[in-house]
Design a protein around this motif. Structure first.
Motif, PDB file in Angstrom:
ATOM      1  N   SER A  55      42.508  51.479  48.660  1.00  0.00           N
ATOM      2  CA  SER A  55      42.782  50.721  47.436  1.00  0.00           C
ATOM      3  C   SER A  55      41.607  50.921  46.475  1.00  0.00           C
ATOM      4  CB  SER A  55      42.894  49.224  47.758  1.00  0.00           C
ATOM      5  OG  SER A  55      41.626  48.732  48.185  1.00  0.00           O
ATOM      6  N   ALA A  56      41.804  50.484  45.219  1.00  0.00           N
ATOM      7  CA  ALA A  56      40.723  50.568  44.237  1.00  0.00           C
ATOM      8  C   ALA A  56      39.507  49.785  44.728  1.00  0.00           C
ATOM      9  CB  ALA A  56      41.209  50.033  42.888  1.00  0.00           C
ATOM     10  N   GLU A  57      39.753  48.588  45.281  1.00  0.00           N
ATOM     11  CA  GLU A  57      38.638  47.762  45.790  1.00  0.00           C
ATOM     12  C   GLU A  57      37.912  48.482  46.915  1.00  0.00           C
ATOM     13  OE1 GLU A  57      41.689  46.673  45.334  1.00  0.00           O
ATOM     14  OE2 GLU A  57      41.645  44.818  44.160  1.00  0.00           O
ATOM     15  N   GLY A  58      38.672  49.187  47.738  1.00  0.00           N
ATOM     16  CA  GLY A  58      38.086  49.900  48.874  1.00  0.00           C
ATOM     17  C   GLY A  58      37.141  51.005  48.419  1.00  0.00           C
ATOM     18  N   ILE A  59      37.521  51.713  47.353  1.00  0.00           N
ATOM     19  CA  ILE A  59      36.658  52.774  46.806  1.00  0.00           C
ATOM     20  C   ILE A  59      35.436  52.140  46.129  1.00  0.00           C
ATOM     21  CG2 ILE A  59      36.496  54.666  45.130  1.00  0.00           C
ATOM     22  CD1 ILE A  59      39.505  55.135  45.521  1.00  0.00           C
ATOM     23  N   LEU A  60      35.713  51.079  45.377  1.00  0.00           N
ATOM     24  CA  LEU A  60      34.640  50.398  44.642  1.00  0.00           C
ATOM     25  C   LEU A  60      33.563  49.878  45.603  1.00  0.00           C
ATOM     26  CD1 LEU A  60      34.710  50.106  41.576  1.00  0.00           C
ATOM     27  CD2 LEU A  60      35.393  47.739  41.876  1.00  0.00           C
ATOM     28  N   ALA A  61      34.006  49.306  46.729  1.00  0.00           N
ATOM     29  CA  ALA A  61      33.062  48.764  47.711  1.00  0.00           C
ATOM     30  C   ALA A  61      32.180  49.890  48.257  1.00  0.00           C
ATOM     31  CB  ALA A  61      33.823  48.090  48.843  1.00  0.00           C
ATOM     32  N   TYR A  62      32.781  51.058  48.455  1.00  0.00           N
ATOM     33  CA  TYR A  62      32.031  52.213  48.948  1.00  0.00           C
ATOM     34  C   TYR A  62      30.996  52.651  47.903  1.00  0.00           C
ATOM     35  CZ  TYR A  62      31.089  57.131  50.037  1.00  0.00           C
ATOM     36  OH  TYR A  62      30.476  58.338  50.279  1.00  0.00           O
ATOM     37  N   LEU A  63      31.435  52.749  46.635  1.00  0.00           N
ATOM     38  CA  LEU A  63      30.536  53.220  45.574  1.00  0.00           C
ATOM     39  C   LEU A  63      29.388  52.246  45.302  1.00  0.00           C
ATOM     40  CD1 LEU A  63      33.046  54.659  42.922  1.00  0.00           C
ATOM     41  CD2 LEU A  63      31.427  55.963  44.322  1.00  0.00           C
ATOM     42  N   LYS A  64      29.664  50.945  45.514  1.00  0.00           N
ATOM     43  CA  LYS A  64      28.660  49.912  45.237  1.00  0.00           C
ATOM     44  C   LYS A  64      27.545  49.892  46.265  1.00  0.00           C
ATOM     45  CE  LYS A  64      31.169  46.310  42.768  1.00  0.00           C
ATOM     46  NZ  LYS A  64      31.846  45.016  42.869  1.00  0.00           N
ATOM     47  N   GLU A  65      27.888  50.334  47.472  1.00  0.00           N
ATOM     48  CA  GLU A  65      26.952  50.204  48.580  1.00  0.00           C
ATOM     49  C   GLU A  65      25.845  51.245  48.473  1.00  0.00           C
ATOM     50  OE1 GLU A  65      28.415  49.004  52.822  1.00  0.00           O
ATOM     51  OE2 GLU A  65      28.168  51.175  52.682  1.00  0.00           O
ATOM     52  N   PHE A 121      33.523  52.041  36.658  1.00  0.00           N
ATOM     53  CA  PHE A 121      34.751  51.814  37.445  1.00  0.00           C
ATOM     54  C   PHE A 121      34.930  50.325  37.720  1.00  0.00           C
ATOM     55  CE2 PHE A 121      33.472  56.164  38.936  1.00  0.00           C
ATOM     56  CZ  PHE A 121      34.546  56.845  38.373  1.00  0.00           C
ATOM     57  N   PHE A 122      36.183  49.880  37.701  1.00  0.00           N
ATOM     58  CA  PHE A 122      36.478  48.462  37.875  1.00  0.00           C
ATOM     59  C   PHE A 122      37.553  48.262  38.939  1.00  0.00           C
ATOM     60  CE2 PHE A 122      34.994  49.333  33.634  1.00  0.00           C
ATOM     61  CZ  PHE A 122      33.989  48.386  33.468  1.00  0.00           C
ATOM     62  N   ALA A 123      37.602  47.030  39.480  1.00  0.00           N
ATOM     63  CA  ALA A 123      38.561  46.746  40.560  1.00  0.00           C
ATOM     64  C   ALA A 123      39.983  46.655  40.028  1.00  0.00           C
ATOM     65  CB  ALA A 123      38.176  45.446  41.268  1.00  0.00           C
ATOM     66  N   ASP A 124      40.141  46.216  38.780  1.00  0.00           N
ATOM     67  CA  ASP A 124      41.503  46.086  38.239  1.00  0.00           C
ATOM     68  C   ASP A 124      41.513  46.416  36.756  1.00  0.00           C
ATOM     69  OD1 ASP A 124      40.914  43.438  36.821  1.00  0.00           O
ATOM     70  OD2 ASP A 124      40.395  43.009  38.910  1.00  0.00           O
ATOM     71  N   VAL A 125      42.709  46.708  36.265  1.00  0.00           N
ATOM     72  CA  VAL A 125      42.882  47.134  34.876  1.00  0.00           C
ATOM     73  C   VAL A 125      42.468  46.025  33.900  1.00  0.00           C
ATOM     74  CG1 VAL A 125      44.646  47.777  33.170  1.00  0.00           C
ATOM     75  CG2 VAL A 125      44.622  48.882  35.402  1.00  0.00           C
ATOM     76  N   GLU A 126      42.728  44.766  34.267  1.00  0.00           N
ATOM     77  CA  GLU A 126      42.372  43.652  33.373  1.00  0.00           C
ATOM     78  C   GLU A 126      40.875  43.631  33.106  1.00  0.00           C
ATOM     79  OE1 GLU A 126      44.561  43.336  35.974  1.00  0.00           O
ATOM     80  OE2 GLU A 126      46.174  43.445  34.484  1.00  0.00           O
ATOM     81  N   SER A 127      40.065  43.812  34.158  1.00  0.00           N
ATOM     82  CA  SER A 127      38.604  43.822  33.973  1.00  0.00           C
ATOM     83  C   SER A 127      38.202  44.973  33.062  1.00  0.00           C
ATOM     84  CB  SER A 127      37.872  43.989  35.307  1.00  0.00           C
ATOM     85  OG  SER A 127      38.277  42.998  36.201  1.00  0.00           O
ATOM     86  N   ALA A 128      38.835  46.137  33.274  1.00  0.00           N
ATOM     87  CA  ALA A 128      38.505  47.307  32.454  1.00  0.00           C
ATOM     88  C   ALA A 128      38.884  47.052  30.997  1.00  0.00           C
ATOM     89  CB  ALA A 128      39.226  48.542  32.994  1.00  0.00           C
TER      90      ALA A 128
END
Lengths: 112, 236
Positions: free
Chosen positions: B222-232, B81-88
């Protein structure tokens, strides 16, 4: 069969091997590590294309005699070093898993 | 922290095994009808439908988390999973080079359709996407994290293509923080309390997209909000 004889039989390159002679009790080929975890036995000769560090962990768990990488597959140095520490032999062979198992079967090495 | 009704593993029509009806707008509309708040589209080894899926999802008011379902050299499926489509897309480009040059056989596997935000066909992808990449799971995890992504082993309790089936146990050195599981199979994962367990549909057709039944933590909507949760790492 002794490990050294097995290596000769399948024309394998012995990458690491414990110094004391070891008897091979049986042989198995499987690339799903969950299956080997369930079926592994002491003294097993295990033919697998997987080279992840978990291979060494499972080999150690079951006191497996040797891991045989078929078809010229190389195992990376950290895994070989870990195998050496654990006293597990690692053999590289150019033959396919089918050929290796055929040779071992013909020579009387039993299945698990 | 909030909890969002989510389905983070949906295949689009770029995956040959998915129905052709899995177009960007159909996925977004169905997810919205089912009352979901967040979705991730994870095609096999490719990000090419994410730009259109993101636009369709945002139009429906959904949080869109860009994802790819990677097949590692050990044939383990890992969601990234990525924060934005460009990174993906950047990551996907690298991944594309690591899959063998074997062409798709559409009559057997199905078509691989790249679409725009209006559900129009842009092109057909010819290289067979669901093949094993040359990247080992260790290499994949490192590469994904370099792109600030989160790797999540997929359908951990499935017999095929899962981390547990193929590699026997969870390699501790990879420091996973989350695992995906199928809700209809017993979990049976040792130390599962150490991970965020996410339940997704792995839908290949519209009807199979999750109902409003599974929730994902998010520090913001937001995508970043989910990502931050999954990373922790999960405290246990």
């Amino acid at each position: 069969m002794l490990l050294t004889d097995l290596a000769k039989l399948i024309n394998a390159n012995v990458v690491t091997c414990p110094s004391s002679p070891r008897e091979v009790a049986c042989a198995y080929t499987c690339d799903l590590l969950s299956w080997v975890m369930a079926k592994g036995k002491p003294g097993l000769a295990w033919v697998t294309v997987q080279t992840h560090m978990n291979v060494i962990a499972i080999a150690s768990l079951h006191d497996i005699a040797c891991i045989i990488c078929p078809e010229g597959i190389q195992m990376e140095a950290p895994c070989v070093e870990k195998a050496e520490q654990e006293g597990i032999a690692v053999l590289f062979s150019e033959k396919t898993a089918y050929e290796i198992c055929g040779l071992l079967y013909k020579a009387g090495v039993p299945p698990v | 922290m909030q909890r969002l009704a989510a389905d983070l593993h949906i295949h689009s029509c770029l995956s040959p095994c998915a129905d052709v009806e899995m177009t960007p707008n159909n996925i977004a509309a169905m997810a919205s009808l089912k009352g979901l708040e967040a979705i991730a589209v994870c095609d096999h080894n490719s990000a090419l439908n994410l730009p259109a899926c993101e636009k369709a999802a945002l139009r429906c008011g959904l949080v869109f988390l860009p994802g790819i379902e990677v097949t590692t050299s050990e044939e383990v499926h890992v969601l990234t999973f990525f924060a934005d489509v460009e990174s993906a897309l950047d990551f996907g480009e690298r991944l594309y080079k690591s899959i063998p040059n074997v062409m798709n056989k559409p009559e057997f596997f199905g078509e691989q359709l790249v679409m725009n935000e209006a559900d129009e066909l842009i092109r057909v992808e010819n290289k067979l996407l669901p093949q094993a990449s040359a990247l080992t799971i260790d290499e994949l995890v490192n590469a994904c994290r370099k792109f600030n992504g989160v790797p999540v082993p997929a359908h951990i309790n499935r017999q095929a293509h899962s981390l547990l089936a193929n590699l026997g146990f969870i390699p501790p050195e990879l420091k996973f923080t989350a695992m995906e599981a199928y809700s209809w199979i017993p979990l049976n994962v040792e130390n599962s309390e150490r991970y965020h367990i996410i339940y997704d549909s792995d839908a290949h057709c519209l009807g199979n997209i999750s109902e409003r039944e599974h929730y994902i933590g998010a520090y913001e909507k937001s995508a970043e909000g989910i990502l931050a949760y999954l990373k922790e790492s999960k405290p246990f």
